[in-house]
Design a protein around this motif. Sequence first.
Motif, mmCIF file in Angstrom:
data_model
loop_
_atom_site.group_PDB
_atom_site.id
_atom_site.type_symbol
_atom_site.label_atom_id
_atom_site.label_comp_id
_atom_site.label_asym_id
_atom_site.label_seq_id
_atom_site.Cartn_x
_atom_site.Cartn_y
_atom_site.Cartn_z
ATOM 1 N N UNK A 1 0.830 -1.201 0.000
ATOM 2 C CA UNK A 1 0.000 0.000 0.000
ATOM 3 C C UNK A 1 0.865 1.252 0.000
ATOM 4 N N UNK A 2 1.970 1.224 0.767
ATOM 5 C CA UNK A 2 2.878 2.375 0.789
ATOM 6 C C UNK A 2 3.469 2.632 -0.585
ATOM 7 N N UNK A 3 3.836 1.562 -1.274
ATOM 8 C CA UNK A 3 4.414 1.721 -2.602
ATOM 9 C C UNK A 3 3.412 2.353 -3.565
ATOM 10 N N UNK A 4 2.133 2.176 -3.292
ATOM 11 C CA UNK A 4 1.102 2.758 -4.155
ATOM 12 C C UNK A 4 0.759 4.189 -3.754
ATOM 13 N N UNK A 5 0.624 4.460 -2.431
ATOM 14 C CA UNK A 5 0.144 5.767 -1.993
ATOM 15 C C UNK A 5 1.269 6.788 -1.839
ATOM 16 N N UNK A 6 2.491 6.356 -1.493
ATOM 17 C CA UNK A 6 3.590 7.305 -1.298
ATOM 18 C C UNK A 6 3.865 8.167 -2.525
ATOM 19 N N UNK A 7 3.916 7.586 -3.732
ATOM 20 C CA UNK A 7 4.150 8.433 -4.909
ATOM 21 C C UNK A 7 3.032 9.457 -5.146
ATOM 22 N N UNK A 8 1.820 9.135 -4.718
ATOM 23 C CA UNK A 8 0.710 10.073 -4.876
ATOM 24 C C UNK A 8 0.924 11.284 -3.974
ATOM 25 N N UNK A 9 1.329 11.038 -2.718
ATOM 26 C CA UNK A 9 1.601 12.164 -1.815
ATOM 27 C C UNK A 9 2.811 12.959 -2.275
ATOM 28 N N UNK A 10 3.802 12.277 -2.861
ATOM 29 C CA UNK A 10 4.954 12.988 -3.421
ATOM 30 C C UNK A 10 4.487 13.936 -4.521
ATOM 31 N N UNK A 11 3.572 13.462 -5.346
ATOM 32 C CA UNK A 11 3.012 14.289 -6.413
ATOM 33 C C UNK A 11 2.287 15.502 -5.838
ATOM 34 N N UNK A 12 1.514 15.298 -4.764
ATOM 35 C CA UNK A 12 0.790 16.400 -4.133
ATOM 36 C C UNK A 12 1.738 17.407 -3.505
ATOM 37 N N UNK A 13 2.736 16.917 -2.768
ATOM 38 C CA UNK A 13 3.697 17.796 -2.100
ATOM 39 C C UNK A 13 4.370 18.733 -3.103
ATOM 40 N N UNK A 14 4.728 18.204 -4.259
ATOM 41 C CA UNK A 14 5.463 18.991 -5.242
ATOM 42 C C UNK A 14 4.562 19.834 -6.141
ATOM 43 N N UNK A 15 3.248 19.547 -6.164
ATOM 44 C CA UNK A 15 2.397 20.190 -7.168
ATOM 45 C C UNK A 15 1.139 20.869 -6.642
ATOM 46 N N UNK A 16 0.850 20.813 -5.333
ATOM 47 C CA UNK A 16 -0.453 21.316 -4.872
ATOM 48 C C UNK A 16 -0.634 22.805 -5.119
ATOM 49 N N UNK A 17 0.450 23.563 -5.283
ATOM 50 C CA UNK A 17 0.332 24.997 -5.537
ATOM 51 C C UNK A 17 0.118 25.284 -7.025
ATOM 52 N N UNK A 18 0.117 24.241 -7.821
ATOM 53 C CA UNK A 18 -0.124 24.382 -9.252
ATOM 54 C C UNK A 18 -1.404 23.622 -9.594
ATOM 55 N N UNK A 19 -1.605 23.366 -10.850
ATOM 56 C CA UNK A 19 -2.771 22.589 -11.263
ATOM 57 C C UNK A 19 -2.500 21.113 -11.000
#
Length: 298
Positions: free
Chosen positions: A181-199
Amino acid sequence: MIKASFELLQPINGQSFLFRKFDKSAFDAPYHFHPEYELTYILQGNGKRYVGSHMEDFASGDLILLGPNLPHCWKLETGKETKPEGTAIVVQFDGGFLGDDFFNKNELQHIKKLFQRSGCGISFNSGTQAIVNQSLLALSAEKNNFRLLIGLLEVLQRLASTNEYVLLDQNRVIGERTIAEQERINPVFAYLVENFRQQVSLNEAADIANMTTNAFCKYFKKITRKTFMETIIEYRLNYAIQQLVQTDKPISDISFESGFGDVSHFYKMFKLKMHLSPLNYRKKFMRSLDEDEKMVEV
């Protein structure tokens, strides 16, 4: 595609753990994880700290213990005219660095319980923070490996014996997940951390998790107890709050910089969360600062 990167740690000079002092380069690290425990003391710097699904401001003095495989990163805030500066003391160690059964000894049960709590990420405060930070600063100059080891055990015992702490990812959104589950959800949070201020793209997040959008939305809600959009808005509002109290930027600028494409939507979301408009929140914060300063002068 941004992923929560795996960090391989290798102790040097025969040591069973890593005790290092980092400069600004440490804050450039992406959202990452490793199987070791990590104790971090921020000597200098301020900005945003990301631990699991949790986001919060950090400043000098920040003292955090993270459990194994808990994704994290620290992002320095950039000032108007100055480059961000940051230094930290970081201690990293494997759970079995003194032997697989060492922390199962009766005398070390408090530390074992501390390790169990660290799966959420732990922020220490008050007197415990001050005492441990002073100890870590002294240990950073220690050349004798034996004294360094004893000092680390004393620090862990101090942290294990206090109730002056806050659990960060309290729902253990990441900490209690299986490796799969971590291998699946961790990259999603990485994506959010780096992109939430953008689209932010739901389709891209679903692709990162290798799921259809419908399956991903259900999975994300099950894992985090929040919808994907609620999580994005929470990140954006948290960032906006920091900007409101630490800068004099116009509300509209903060709205766009935080990732809101529409100022009226920002006002609506902010008021739902804080029960105040952004402007009134800033005014209330400034009044409280003035009152605190007057109390100090008296």
